[in-house]
Motif scaffolding. Structure first.
Motif, PDB file in Angstrom:
ATOM      1  N   CYS A 170      -2.589  -3.050   9.067  1.00 17.00           N
ATOM      2  CA  CYS A 170      -3.872  -2.423   9.316  1.00 17.00           C
ATOM      3  C   CYS A 170      -3.770  -2.073  10.774  1.00 17.00           C
ATOM      4  O   CYS A 170      -4.426  -0.930  11.217  1.00 17.00           O
ATOM      5  N   ARG A 171      -3.859  -2.912  11.712  1.00 17.23           N
ATOM      6  CA  ARG A 171      -3.988  -2.696  13.069  1.00 17.23           C
ATOM      7  C   ARG A 171      -3.186  -1.558  13.498  1.00 17.23           C
ATOM      8  O   ARG A 171      -3.505  -1.084  14.500  1.00 17.23           O
ATOM      9  N   VAL A 172      -1.796  -1.696  13.037  1.00 16.15           N
ATOM     10  CA  VAL A 172      -0.819  -0.736  13.693  1.00 16.15           C
ATOM     11  C   VAL A 172      -1.187   0.685  13.161  1.00 16.15           C
ATOM     12  O   VAL A 172      -1.129   1.474  14.267  1.00 16.15           O
ATOM     13  N   ILE A 173      -1.734   0.782  12.068  1.00 15.93           N
ATOM     14  CA  ILE A 173      -2.114   2.084  11.726  1.00 15.93           C
ATOM     15  C   ILE A 173      -3.255   2.988  12.332  1.00 15.93           C
ATOM     16  O   ILE A 173      -3.367   3.926  12.641  1.00 15.93           O
ATOM     17  N   ALA A 174      -4.477   1.838  12.512  1.00 14.21           N
ATOM     18  CA  ALA A 174      -5.542   2.106  13.400  1.00 14.21           C
ATOM     19  C   ALA A 174      -4.982   2.507  14.622  1.00 14.21           C
ATOM     20  O   ALA A 174      -5.806   3.504  15.390  1.00 14.21           O
ATOM     21  N   ARG A 175      -4.142   1.863  15.375  1.00 15.13           N
ATOM     22  CA  ARG A 175      -3.501   2.623  16.801  1.00 15.13           C
ATOM     23  C   ARG A 175      -2.683   3.840  16.617  1.00 15.13           C
ATOM     24  O   ARG A 175      -2.611   4.732  17.620  1.00 15.13           O
ATOM     25  N   ASP A 176      -1.901   4.015  15.471  1.00 17.25           N
ATOM     26  CA  ASP A 176      -0.805   5.048  15.436  1.00 17.25           C
ATOM     27  C   ASP A 176      -0.994   5.749  13.793  1.00 17.25           C
ATOM     28  O   ASP A 176      -0.333   5.095  12.964  1.00 17.25           O
ATOM     29  N   TYR A 177      -1.792   6.611  13.735  1.00 23.69           N
ATOM     30  CA  TYR A 177      -1.976   7.056  12.392  1.00 23.69           C
ATOM     31  C   TYR A 177      -0.714   7.219  11.661  1.00 23.69           C
ATOM     32  O   TYR A 177      -0.378   7.236  10.317  1.00 23.69           O
TER      33      TYR A 177
END
Length: 389
Positions: free
Chosen positions: A44-51
Motif C-alpha cells: 500500500c505504501r509503495v503504491i501511494a508513492r508510485d501509482y
C-alpha cells in the motif's frame, strides 16, 4: 428441452457462472500476515508513492470491468441492469476461458449519461480495462468518448468495436472467395445503432468501399433531419452518391449486406437484386433473412451470428484477444490501427487454400485466435508509442 430452457436450468443449477478464486492460500499465521495485516501495508505504501506500481502489486493488470446499464441487452432491449447480469457474467466467463483475463461484471442502475460516466470513472482505478456492454445508442457513443478522455486505461464498447472488427475479418475473406475488389464494394448496412455505425466507420477506415446505412426510415443521407449524433457524424463519410430510398433500393447491385437490425427485413428477391451478394444477416436469434433463403436468392457467401449455420460471426473472436493484448503492454487506449490489425489477424487464421463460401471465419471455439489477436494489438501499441511496458 430447447436451448433456452436448458440454459435456464443450467443457470439455476450453477447459481452464477463465475466466482472469485484466491491466488494465495491462507493457512498459517504467516500467510495471514503476508496477504493481509500487517504485511499488506508495505505494498500500500509503495503504491501511494508510485501509482504505476498498482499494476504490479495488484491484479488490476489482468482485470477488466464488464459494465452495462441494461438498456440494450442482446435482442431483448431495455430489460434493466439486474436482468443484464447473466450476459455480463457470461462475458466474464469468456474472458477467462479464451484469454485467461479476469473480468468482473458491474450493472449500473441508471440511464443518466453523467451518472454512468462518473460511476465508471470513479471505480476505474480498480481495473486495467473497461469493457462497455449492452448500452443503448446514442447514449453509448458519449459514454465511451467521455470515459476515454477521463480514464488512463483502455475503454472499449464491444457492441460497437468488437462487432465491427469481426465483421471486417469475415468480409476480408468473403471478398477473396468471391473475387470482389477491395475498395470497390457497395456495402449496405441495415440498422444504424451502435453496431451499425461502428461497422460502417470501421469498413470505411479500412477502405472497403462505399458504405450505405439504412434505418427504419430507409437510406441515411447527409443533411437528413432527425439523425442522432452518431448517425449525423457517419453521414458525412458514407453514402457517397447522396442516395435516398428504401432498403430494397439500397440493395440493388450491392455487393454486401450487413444486418444488425430485426428479423425478416430482407427477402429472397432483394438478395437476387444484389451483385452476387455477400450476405451477413446478424440479427439474433432470428436473422434478417435465413441462410437458405439468401442462398436461394443468389447469395455467394452467407454468414450469421448463429452457431447452427456456417460462418458464425461472433464477438468472442475479438474482445478476449483485444484486451489481452492491450493489458500485456499496458496500452493507454485501443486505437483504430489496433482494430484494423485485429481484423486482419482474425481473417488470416483461415489459410487461403482453406477458404470456401462456408469457411471464411474461424470457429468461435478456436482458442488460438485470442493469442493471435493479442499479439497484433500489442504490436500496434508498441509501434504507436502507447505501450507503457
Amino acid at each position: 428441452m430447447d436451448i433456452n430452457q436448458a440454459s435456464l436450468q443450467m443457470h439455476y443449477d450453477l447459481n452464477g457462472k463465475i466466482e472469485v478464486i484466491s491466488r494465495k492460500k491462507i493457512e498459517t499465521r504467516e500467510d495471514l500476515s503476508l496477504a493481509y495485516t500487517p504485511g499488506v501495508a508495505e505494498p500500500c505504501r509503495v503504491i501511494a508513492r508510485d501509482y504505476e506500481q498498482s499494476f504490479k502489486l495488484t491484479r488490476r493488470s489482468n482485470l477488466v470491468a464488464v459494465i452495462t446499464d441494461g438498456t440494450a441487452v442482446l435482442g431483448l432491449g431495455d430489460i434493466g441492469p439486474a436482468a443484464g447480469m447473466p450476459v455480463m457474467e457470461g462475458k466474464c466467463a469468456l474472458f477467462k476461458e479464451f484469454a485467461d483475463v479476469d473480468a468482473f461484471p458491474l450493472c449500473i442502475d441508471s440511464k443518466d449519461t453523467d451518472t454512468i460516466v462518473q460511476t465508471i470513472a470513479l471505480i476505474s482505478k480498480s481495473f486495467g480495462g473497461i469493457n462497455l456492454e449492452d448500452i443503448a445508442a446514442p447514449r453509448c457513443f458519449e459514454i465511451e468518448r467521455r470515459l476515454k478522455e477521463m480514464c488512463d486505461i483502455p475503454v472499449f464498447h464491444d457492441d460497437q468495436h468488437g462487432t465491427a472488427i469481426v465483421v471486417a475479418a469475415a468480409l476480408l475473406n468473403a471478398i477473396k472467395v468471391t473475387g470482389k475488389e477491395m475498395g470497390q464494394l457497395r456495402i449496405v448496412i441495415n440498422g444504424a445503432g451502435a453496431a451499425g455505425i461502428a461497422i460502417g466507420k470501421h469498413l470505411i477506415n479500412m477502405g472497403f468501399g462505399n458504405v450505405i446505412l439504412c434505418d427504419i426510415n430507409g437510406i441515411i443521407c447527409e443533411g437528413d433531419e432527425g439523425l442522432n449524433h452518431g448517425q449525423e457524424e457517419i453521414s458525412h463519410i458514407s453514402n457517397r452518391n447522396k442516395e435516398h430510398g428504401t432498403l430494397a433500393d439500397a440493395l440493388e447491385n450491392a455487393d454486401v449486406f450487413i444486418g444488425v437490425s430485426r428479423p425478416g427485413l430482407v427477402t429472397k428477391e432483394m438478395v437476387a437484386s444484389m451483385n452476387r451478394g455477400i450476405v451477413f444477416p446478424l440479427a439474433n436469434p432470428t436473422p434478417e433473412i435465413m441462410p437458405d433463403e439468401a442462398l436461394a436468392g443468389g447469395a455467394a457467401v452467407v454468414g450469421t451470428g448463429r452457431s447452427d449455420f456456417p460462418n458464425q460471426i461472433n464477438n468472442v473472436l475479438v474482445f478476449p484477444g483485444v484486451f489481452k493484448g492491450a493489458l500485456s503492454v499496458r496500452a493507454k487506449e485501443i486505437t483504430e490501427s489496433m482494430k484494423q490489425r485485429a481484423s486482419y489477424a482474425i481473417a488470416d487464421m483461415i489459410p487461403e487454400n482453406e477458404l470456401t463460401p462456408e469457411n471464411i471465419i474461424p470457429s468461435p471455439l478456436n482458442k488460438a485466435v485470442a493469442d493471435v489477436v493479442a499479439k497484433a494489438v500489442a504490436d500496434v501499441a508498441v509501434e504507436e508509442g502507447i505501450a507503457r511496458i
